[in-house]
Motif scaffolding. Structure first.
Motif, PDB file in Angstrom:
ATOM      1  N   MET A   1       0.839  -1.193   0.000  1.00  0.00           N
ATOM      2  CA  MET A   1       0.000   0.000   0.000  1.00  0.00           C
ATOM      3  C   MET A   1       0.881   1.253   0.000  1.00  0.00           C
ATOM      4  O   MET A   1       1.854   1.346   0.739  1.00  0.00           O
ATOM      5  N   ALA A   2       0.576   2.209  -0.862  1.00  0.00           N
ATOM      6  CA  ALA A   2       1.369   3.429  -0.979  1.00  0.00           C
ATOM      7  C   ALA A   2       1.278   4.250   0.300  1.00  0.00           C
ATOM      8  O   ALA A   2       0.233   4.314   0.946  1.00  0.00           O
ATOM      9  N   ASP A   3       2.381   4.881   0.654  1.00  0.00           N
ATOM     10  CA  ASP A   3       2.436   5.739   1.829  1.00  0.00           C
ATOM     11  C   ASP A   3       1.922   7.126   1.436  1.00  0.00           C
ATOM     12  O   ASP A   3       2.556   7.812   0.617  1.00  0.00           O
ATOM     13  N   PRO A   4       0.807   7.582   1.996  1.00  0.00           N
ATOM     14  CA  PRO A   4       0.259   8.886   1.599  1.00  0.00           C
ATOM     15  C   PRO A   4       1.112  10.072   2.038  1.00  0.00           C
ATOM     16  O   PRO A   4       0.911  11.183   1.565  1.00  0.00           O
ATOM     17  N   THR A   5       2.070   9.839   2.944  1.00  0.00           N
ATOM     18  CA  THR A   5       2.920  10.934   3.420  1.00  0.00           C
ATOM     19  C   THR A   5       4.208  11.055   2.612  1.00  0.00           C
ATOM     20  O   THR A   5       5.021  11.938   2.876  1.00  0.00           O
ATOM     21  N   TYR A   6       4.407  10.163   1.616  1.00  0.00           N
ATOM     22  CA  TYR A   6       5.664  10.159   0.872  1.00  0.00           C
ATOM     23  C   TYR A   6       5.396  10.159  -0.626  1.00  0.00           C
ATOM     24  O   TYR A   6       4.566   9.401  -1.124  1.00  0.00           O
ATOM     25  N   SER A   7       6.106  11.025  -1.333  1.00  0.00           N
ATOM     26  CA  SER A   7       5.997  11.073  -2.793  1.00  0.00           C
ATOM     27  C   SER A   7       7.379  11.339  -3.383  1.00  0.00           C
ATOM     28  O   SER A   7       8.308  11.742  -2.670  1.00  0.00           O
ATOM     29  N   THR A   8       7.538  11.115  -4.673  1.00  0.00           N
ATOM     30  CA  THR A   8       8.820  11.361  -5.336  1.00  0.00           C
ATOM     31  C   THR A   8       8.652  12.401  -6.434  1.00  0.00           C
ATOM     32  O   THR A   8       7.564  12.574  -6.988  1.00  0.00           O
ATOM     33  N   LEU A   9       9.735  13.102  -6.733  1.00  0.00           N
ATOM     34  CA  LEU A   9       9.711  14.126  -7.760  1.00  0.00           C
ATOM     35  C   LEU A   9      10.007  13.516  -9.133  1.00  0.00           C
ATOM     36  O   LEU A   9      10.793  12.570  -9.238  1.00  0.00           O
ATOM     37  N   PRO A  10       9.414  14.058 -10.180  1.00  0.00           N
ATOM     38  CA  PRO A  10       9.718  13.572 -11.529  1.00  0.00           C
ATOM     39  C   PRO A  10      11.095  14.050 -11.978  1.00  0.00           C
ATOM     40  O   PRO A  10      11.660  14.992 -11.400  1.00  0.00           O
ATOM     41  N   SER A  11      11.643  13.401 -12.997  1.00  0.00           N
ATOM     42  CA  SER A  11      12.915  13.805 -13.620  1.00  0.00           C
ATOM     43  C   SER A  11      14.047  13.960 -12.617  1.00  0.00           C
ATOM     44  O   SER A  11      14.704  15.006 -12.542  1.00  0.00           O
ATOM     45  N   PRO A  12      14.340  12.912 -11.824  1.00  0.00           N
ATOM     46  CA  PRO A  12      15.465  13.039 -10.890  1.00  0.00           C
ATOM     47  C   PRO A  12      16.794  12.978 -11.646  1.00  0.00           C
ATOM     48  O   PRO A  12      16.851  12.524 -12.799  1.00  0.00           O
ATOM     49  N   PRO A  13      17.891  13.431 -11.025  1.00  0.00           N
ATOM     50  CA  PRO A  13      19.213  13.257 -11.641  1.00  0.00           C
ATOM     51  C   PRO A  13      19.499  11.776 -11.881  1.00  0.00           C
ATOM     52  O   PRO A  13      18.962  10.911 -11.185  1.00  0.00           O
ATOM     53  N   PHE A  14      20.342  11.476 -12.881  1.00  0.00           N
ATOM     54  CA  PHE A  14      20.623  10.070 -13.169  1.00  0.00           C
ATOM     55  C   PHE A  14      21.886   9.563 -12.477  1.00  0.00           C
ATOM     56  O   PHE A  14      22.245   8.404 -12.621  1.00  0.00           O
ATOM     57  N   ASP A  15      22.568  10.428 -11.716  1.00  0.00           N
ATOM     58  CA  ASP A  15      23.725  10.004 -10.925  1.00  0.00           C
ATOM     59  C   ASP A  15      23.529  10.510  -9.490  1.00  0.00           C
ATOM     60  O   ASP A  15      22.565  11.212  -9.195  1.00  0.00           O
ATOM     61  N   THR A  16      24.447  10.158  -8.616  1.00  0.00           N
ATOM     62  CA  THR A  16      24.345  10.457  -7.185  1.00  0.00           C
ATOM     63  C   THR A  16      23.970  11.916  -6.931  1.00  0.00           C
ATOM     64  O   THR A  16      24.552  12.835  -7.504  1.00  0.00           O
ATOM     65  N   ILE A  17      22.992  12.117  -6.040  1.00  0.00           N
ATOM     66  CA  ILE A  17      22.525  13.449  -5.673  1.00  0.00           C
ATOM     67  C   ILE A  17      23.419  13.966  -4.557  1.00  0.00           C
ATOM     68  O   ILE A  17      23.481  13.371  -3.479  1.00  0.00           O
ATOM     69  N   SER A  18      24.122  15.058  -4.818  1.00  0.00           N
ATOM     70  CA  SER A  18      25.119  15.541  -3.858  1.00  0.00           C
ATOM     71  C   SER A  18      24.514  16.429  -2.782  1.00  0.00           C
ATOM     72  O   SER A  18      24.929  16.385  -1.617  1.00  0.00           O
ATOM     73  N   ARG A  19      23.532  17.259  -3.155  1.00  0.00           N
ATOM     74  CA  ARG A  19      22.923  18.137  -2.151  1.00  0.00           C
ATOM     75  C   ARG A  19      21.511  18.534  -2.568  1.00  0.00           C
ATOM     76  O   ARG A  19      21.247  18.774  -3.744  1.00  0.00           O
ATOM     77  N   ILE A  20      20.639  18.617  -1.576  1.00  0.00           N
ATOM     78  CA  ILE A  20      19.301  19.176  -1.745  1.00  0.00           C
ATOM     79  C   ILE A  20      19.194  20.389  -0.831  1.00  0.00           C
ATOM     80  O   ILE A  20      19.634  20.342   0.323  1.00  0.00           O
ATOM     81  N   GLN A  21      18.609  21.460  -1.340  1.00  0.00           N
ATOM     82  CA  GLN A  21      18.384  22.650  -0.517  1.00  0.00           C
ATOM     83  C   GLN A  21      17.030  23.250  -0.877  1.00  0.00           C
ATOM     84  O   GLN A  21      16.715  23.441  -2.052  1.00  0.00           O
ATOM     85  N   TYR A  22      16.231  23.529   0.151  1.00  0.00           N
ATOM     86  CA  TYR A  22      14.945  24.191  -0.052  1.00  0.00           C
ATOM     87  C   TYR A  22      15.124  25.704  -0.136  1.00  0.00           C
ATOM     88  O   TYR A  22      16.065  26.277   0.445  1.00  0.00           O
ATOM     89  N   SER A  23      14.180  26.340  -0.833  1.00  0.00           N
ATOM     90  CA  SER A  23      14.113  27.796  -0.882  1.00  0.00           C
ATOM     91  C   SER A  23      13.967  28.351   0.540  1.00  0.00           C
ATOM     92  O   SER A  23      13.273  27.769   1.373  1.00  0.00           O
ATOM     93  N   PRO A  24      14.596  29.497   0.823  1.00  0.00           N
ATOM     94  CA  PRO A  24      14.477  30.077   2.164  1.00  0.00           C
ATOM     95  C   PRO A  24      13.096  30.637   2.472  1.00  0.00           C
ATOM     96  O   PRO A  24      12.776  30.871   3.637  1.00  0.00           O
ATOM     97  N   THR A  25      12.271  30.853   1.443  1.00  0.00           N
ATOM     98  CA  THR A  25      10.956  31.478   1.670  1.00  0.00           C
ATOM     99  C   THR A  25       9.781  30.710   1.072  1.00  0.00           C
ATOM    100  O   THR A  25       8.651  30.905   1.498  1.00  0.00           O
ATOM    101  N   ASP A  26      10.038  29.842   0.102  1.00  0.00           N
ATOM    102  CA  ASP A  26       8.957  29.087  -0.554  1.00  0.00           C
ATOM    103  C   ASP A  26       9.058  27.619  -0.151  1.00  0.00           C
ATOM    104  O   ASP A  26      10.007  26.927  -0.549  1.00  0.00           O
ATOM    105  N   PRO A  27       8.098  27.104   0.622  1.00  0.00           N
ATOM    106  CA  PRO A  27       8.198  25.727   1.115  1.00  0.00           C
ATOM    107  C   PRO A  27       8.033  24.658   0.043  1.00  0.00           C
ATOM    108  O   PRO A  27       8.221  23.475   0.323  1.00  0.00           O
TER     109      PRO A  27
END
Length: 336
Positions: A1-27
C-alpha cells in the motif's frame, strides 16, 4: 500500500545526488545538485494541488557537489570544475562569480551580510558579494581540505580533513574564532548547524554523531556528547554505515540523519532520544533538507559508491523523495 505521506519528484538526476536545498521562503521549491553535472530546480507540491515538476535544469561542465539559494529565485552552485556559478531561476541564466583552484565542496549564503561563503579542497574558505564588480571579498586559508560548511547566525562551521574543525565569524574572516578537533575518531562525513544557533552536529563514516556547542565555557562544553547510529546487527555481526547527511528542523531544533544503511532517523538531541526511524529506502540516502516551514523533509536517494563500481550495477537509479511531516519531528516536551 502506498504511503500517503511520501511522494517522489519527476525527472530526478541520473547520478548520485550531492545536495538538496529548499528555498528560504517558498516551502514548495528546492534545488538538487548531482554528480550528473546538473543542478535542478523543482516545484514540490501536494499531489491534489499543483503537481510536482522540474522547472529548470542547469547544465554544468563537471560534477556538482553543492548548491544553495540566495533568495527564492536565485542560487549558486559549485563542484569539481572549481567554479562558483550564479543561477537565475526565472531566466535560466548561469553567470560565473569566481573560482577556487580545486573542487568546491560546500557553500552557504548569509542573508544578513548578503554574502556567499564557499569552501574547497584547495584549503580555502572564500567570501563573495555577487553584486560587486569584484565579487571576492575575503579569502581564509584552512589547514586542511574542506569537506563541508554550514552557518547559523554569524557562525560559519568548517569541517575539514584530518578531523579538524574551524569556526569563523562572518564579520571577521581573517582568523578562526575557534579551532577544534572532532569528537569522533573517524573521517567527518556530514555537518549541520542548530536552528537555535547554539551549536552544531557532525557525523562520521563510522556510524556516529556528535552534538557540539559554540560556547567555550566548561559548563556548556560538558553538555556535548556523541552516540552510535546507522548500525545493524545481522547474524551477530555489527554492520556500520557512514552518516551521509544531517539537517536541523527550522522550528523544533530536532534533527534528521541519513545514512548509507538507506535509513533516515529523527533525533531530539536535548533528551538524547530517537523520535522516529522512517521505512528503509532501496538505496543509501546521501542528502536531506527540511523546507522553510518545517512541514516537509526532502531526501536524495541513490547509490553513492560506498561499495565501488560493483555496487553501481547492483542498485542503479536515484530518487528525490518528499516526506510530509507530522508530530514525529516535535520534541515530546514541546510547548511552543
Amino acid at each position: 500500500m502506498a504511503d500517503p505521506t511520501y511522494s517522489t519528484l519527476p525527472s530526478p538526476p541520473f547520478d548520485t545526488i550531492s545536495r538538496i536545498q529548499y528555498s528560504p521562503t517558498d516551502p514548495n521549491k528546492l534545488l538538487a545538485s548531482s554528480w550528473d553535472s546538473t543542478v535542478r530546480f523543482y516545484h514540490a507540491g501536494e499531489p491534489n494541488e499543483r503537481p510536482s515538476e522540474q522547472l529548470v535544469k542547469f547544465e554544468h561542465r563537471a560534477a556538482v557537489l553543492t548548491c544553495c539559494f540566495s533568495d527564492a529565485s536565485h542560487g549558486f552552485s559549485g563542484g569539481l570544475d572549481a567554479t562558483i556559478r550564479h543561477l537565475e531561476m526565472g531566466t535560466e541564466k548561469i553567470t560565473t562569480v569566481g573560482s577556487h583552484t580545486d573542487a568546491v565542496s560546500g557553500m552557504v549564503f548569509s542573508d544578513e551580510s548578503h554574502a556567499l561563503v564557499s569552501g574547497s579542497w584547495d584549503c580555502s574558505l572564500r567570501l563573495w558579494d555577487p553584486r560587486s564588480a569584484t565579487p571576492q571579498q575575503a579569502n581564509a586559508t584552512t589547514p586542511e581540505r574542506i569537506y563541508a560548511i554550514d552557518m547559523t547566525n554569524h557562525n560559519i562551521v568548517v569541517a575539514m580533513a584530518s578531523r579538524l574543525f574551524s569556526i569563523y565569524d562572518i564579520r571577521n574572516m581573517s582568523t578562526p574564532a575557534q579551532q577544534r578537533e572532532s569528537s569522533l575518531k573517524y573521517m567527518t562525513r556530514s555537518l549541520a548547524c542548530m536552528a537555535d544557533g547554539q551549536g552544531y552536529a557532525t557525523a562520521s563514516v563510522e556510524g556516529r554523531i556528535a552534538v557540539e556547542y559554540f560556547d567555550p565555557s566548561p559548563a556548556t562544553q560538558a553538555k556535548k556528547y556523541a552516540f552510535k547510529c546507522h548500525r545493524h546487527t545481522v547474524d551477530d555481526v555489527d554492520h556500520v554505515y557512514p552518516v551521509n547527511a544531517l539537517a536541523f528542523h527550522p522550528v523544533y531544533n530536532t534533527f534528521a540523519s541519513a545514512g548509507s544503511d538507506a535509513t533516515v532517523s529523527i533525533w531530539d538531541h536535548k533528551v538524547k532520544k530517537r523520535l522516529r526511524q522512517y521505512p528503509k529506502f532501496g538505496n543509501p540516502v546521501g542528502t536531506l533538507a527540511f523546507n522553510c516551514d518545517g512541514t516537509r523533509l526532502a531526501v536524495g536517494v541513490g547509490y553513492n559508491w560506498d561499495l565501488g563500481e560493483k555496487g553501481m550495477h547492483e542498485k542503479p537509479g536515484t530518487e528525490i523523495g518528499i516526506r510530509k511531516l507530522g508530530d514525529e519531528v516535535k520534541p515530546k516536551n514541546w510547548t511552543g
